[in-house]
Motif scaffolding. Structure first.
Motif, PDB file in Angstrom:
ATOM      1  N   ALA A  36      93.894 -44.144   6.307  1.00 48.47           N
ATOM      2  CA  ALA A  36      94.945 -45.141   6.513  1.00 48.47           C
ATOM      3  C   ALA A  36      94.481 -46.285   7.405  1.00 48.47           C
ATOM      4  CB  ALA A  36      96.176 -44.482   7.130  1.00 48.47           C
ATOM      5  N   ILE A  88     103.854 -47.627  10.916  1.00 52.08           N
ATOM      6  CA  ILE A  88     104.172 -47.073   9.615  1.00 52.08           C
ATOM      7  C   ILE A  88     105.399 -46.173   9.663  1.00 52.08           C
ATOM      8  CG2 ILE A  88     101.780 -47.184   8.825  1.00 52.08           C
ATOM      9  CD1 ILE A  88     101.543 -44.202   9.382  1.00 52.08           C
ATOM     10  N   ILE A 142     102.178 -47.638   1.122  1.00 54.57           N
ATOM     11  CA  ILE A 142     100.743 -47.653   1.378  1.00 54.57           C
ATOM     12  C   ILE A 142     100.062 -46.525   0.618  1.00 54.57           C
ATOM     13  CG2 ILE A 142      98.970 -47.438   3.171  1.00 54.57           C
ATOM     14  CD1 ILE A 142     100.973 -48.600   5.161  1.00 54.57           C
ATOM     15  N   LYS A 143     100.693 -45.334   0.621  1.00 54.67           N
ATOM     16  CA  LYS A 143     100.111 -44.191  -0.071  1.00 54.67           C
ATOM     17  C   LYS A 143     101.168 -43.121  -0.274  1.00 54.67           C
ATOM     18  CE  LYS A 143      96.853 -41.441  -1.683  1.00 54.67           C
ATOM     19  NZ  LYS A 143      96.208 -41.678  -2.999  1.00 54.67           N
ATOM     20  N   ILE A 180     103.669 -42.836   2.854  1.00 58.64           N
ATOM     21  CA  ILE A 180     103.369 -43.721   3.983  1.00 58.64           C
ATOM     22  C   ILE A 180     103.792 -45.132   3.595  1.00 58.64           C
ATOM     23  CG2 ILE A 180     101.586 -44.592   5.532  1.00 58.64           C
ATOM     24  CD1 ILE A 180      99.874 -42.182   4.805  1.00 58.64           C
ATOM     25  N   ASP A 237     104.614 -49.265   5.047  1.00 55.04           N
ATOM     26  CA  ASP A 237     104.499 -50.256   6.110  1.00 55.04           C
ATOM     27  C   ASP A 237     105.867 -50.453   6.731  1.00 55.04           C
ATOM     28  OD1 ASP A 237     103.252 -52.524   7.588  1.00 55.04           O
ATOM     29  OD2 ASP A 237     104.656 -53.687   6.373  1.00 55.04           O
ATOM     30  N   PHE A 273      93.339 -39.335   2.787  1.00 58.63           N
ATOM     31  CA  PHE A 273      93.558 -40.783   2.692  1.00 58.63           C
ATOM     32  C   PHE A 273      93.232 -41.442   4.025  1.00 58.63           C
ATOM     33  CE2 PHE A 273      96.589 -44.352   3.405  1.00 58.63           C
ATOM     34  CZ  PHE A 273      95.994 -45.250   2.528  1.00 58.63           C
ATOM     35  N   PHE A 302      94.893 -39.194   6.802  1.00 60.95           N
ATOM     36  CA  PHE A 302      96.017 -38.313   6.497  1.00 60.95           C
ATOM     37  C   PHE A 302      95.579 -37.285   5.448  1.00 60.95           C
ATOM     38  CE2 PHE A 302      98.299 -41.787   8.401  1.00 60.95           C
ATOM     39  CZ  PHE A 302      99.374 -41.176   9.025  1.00 60.95           C
TER      40      PHE A 302
END
Length: 423
Positions: A115, A150, A104-105, A95, A97, A113, A46
């Protein structure tokens, strides 16, 4: 169309399989194994793109898969790595879960990133040659990629957020202090999407301001448009709370403030605790009547809010408000960035992860552990079969078969392998 939340699936590429091959060349005796390694699978990456302001691109496409790695070749040639899949999103996208909701980020910086990392390529048979095993007839398969479900959630990055009931002058104010050109009209919910503008108050003194669609009573439970866009003021360091000081629509400005603040509490107590400046707008409609402004200022003083008055339509007090906001921002911490709290759960495969079932005349051995063992076995190679036999025996598979009454000559199925049982 403005889309600020969506659900997608991502999958990195599988690694290429290692090659089983032997060097054959005229006049070269015992050339030996020369199978190459498989290539690495592509990763899903990403990256922030400041030219994007919505997640609209994800409305119709819901699955993103990176390319797999190529299988290894002869002459120790490594397979080509799979191409990475780069997904571009607006700055401020989070992002999560999908199952747990954990972060996640937070894509608020410029660093790409990864992922989902691509699977490693498998080793070719040239890796397994030893002095006692000079002609290995097996290679390792490539590792599978990573699959994730996600949620992408866009939370705009703005220093200052404009909040208030519909039609109190938020869009007008933003258009006067920045280059943003939101739709302005004398009716409710003119603003249907958040608008961002950069406000300059001097040399190297600027901040980002967001015009959030009007919030109404019940917004935190889903009423109106506010429920959809409250998330966009999560990051704002300072809130400018605009009220119609003239009460031109028949509402009490003090009640408006209380109702909006209740909606902020209902959505997030963390958000409700943000510093506010109560802004009495539309003062040009009051004429010489200063009583409504005095009541608003008294309310602000009693509740610890700073206070400003202006007329966004005429520009009176606008410059002073922007300077006040800048001075307040200088004392506040930077824009909030969500820290990742997602921990991927890796399924631990043990020797107990198998089972034996009697299906008609067959004994079927299955399970994650069996699949793992069989994926690295070359049934055409004697030493590889010996390795399989030792692993199954140590795990108790053969004992279990005999407990279930297997007889010599009965058919046993393990993975893709079918054989007659022999004591």
């Amino acid at each position: 169309m403005f889309i600020d939340i969506t659900r997608i699936k991502i999958a990195s590429g599988k690694g290429g399989d290692g090659k089983v091959n032997f060097h054959r060349e005229k006049y070269v005796a015992a050339g030996g194994p020369d199978g190459g390694d498989g290539g690495r699978g592509g990763s899903v990456i990403f990256k922030v793109d400041d030219n994007l302001s919505t997640l609209l691109d994800f409305r119709y496409k819901k699955k993103y898969v990176a390319a797999p790695g190529e299988n290894g070749g002869s002459k120790r040639c490594k397979g080509k790595d799979g191409a990475d899949l780069v997904i571009r999103v607006p700055r401020g996208t989070i992002i999560r879960d999908q199952k747990s909701g954990q972060v996640i980020k937070d894509l608020s910086d410029d660093e790409p990133f990864v992922a989902a990392k691509g699977g490693n390529g498998g080793w070719g048979n040239s890796h397994f040659a030893t002095p006692t095993r000079q002609a290995p007839r097996f290679a390792k398969p490539g590792q599978p990629g990573v699959e994730l479900e996600i949620v992408l959630e866009l939370k705009l990055l703005a220093d200052v957020g404009l909040v208030g009931f519909p039609n109190v002058g938020k869009s007008t104010l933003l258009s006067m202090v920045s280059a943003a050109r939101p739709k302005i009209a004398n009716y409710h919910f003119t603003t249907l999407v958040p608008n961002l503008g950069v406000v300059s108050v001097g040399e190297e003194q600027s901040f980002v301001m967001a015009d959030i669609p009007g919030i109404i009573e019940g917004a935190a439970e889903g009423a109106g448009l506010g429920h959809d866009f409250l998330r966009h003021i999560d990051r704002c360091r300072l809130l400018l709370h605009l009220v119609d000081a003239a009460g031109s629509e028949g509402r009490d400005p003090l009640e408006d403030i209380e109702k909006i603040n209740q909606e902020l509490v209902g959505y997030s107590e963390f958000l409700a605790a943000r510093p506010q400046i109560i802004v009495a707008n539309k003062t040009d409609l009051l004429g010489d009547d200063r009583e409504p402004v005095k009541k608003l200022k008294k309310y602000a003083d009693e509740h610890g809010f700073r206070f400003a008055e202006l007329s966004a339509a005429t520009g009176q007090g606008v410059r002073e408000l922007m300077r006040m906001a800048w001075d307040e921002l200088r004392e506040l911490p930077p824009v909030f960035v969500y820290e990742p709290d997602f921990v991927p759960v890796e399924e631990e495969i043990t020797e107990r992860d198998w089972q034996v079932d009697k299906v008609e005349d067959y004994y079927v051995v299955s399970g994650a552990w069996v699949d793992k063992i069989m994926s690295s076995v070359n049934t055409d190679d004697y030493e590889s079969r010996q390795y399989m036999d030792r692993m199954l025996k140590n795990a108790g598979v053969y004992d279990k078969l005999e407990q279930m009454g297997v007889q010599e000559g009965d058919f046993v199925v393990i993975g893709d392998l079918e054989f007659e049982y022999v004591y």
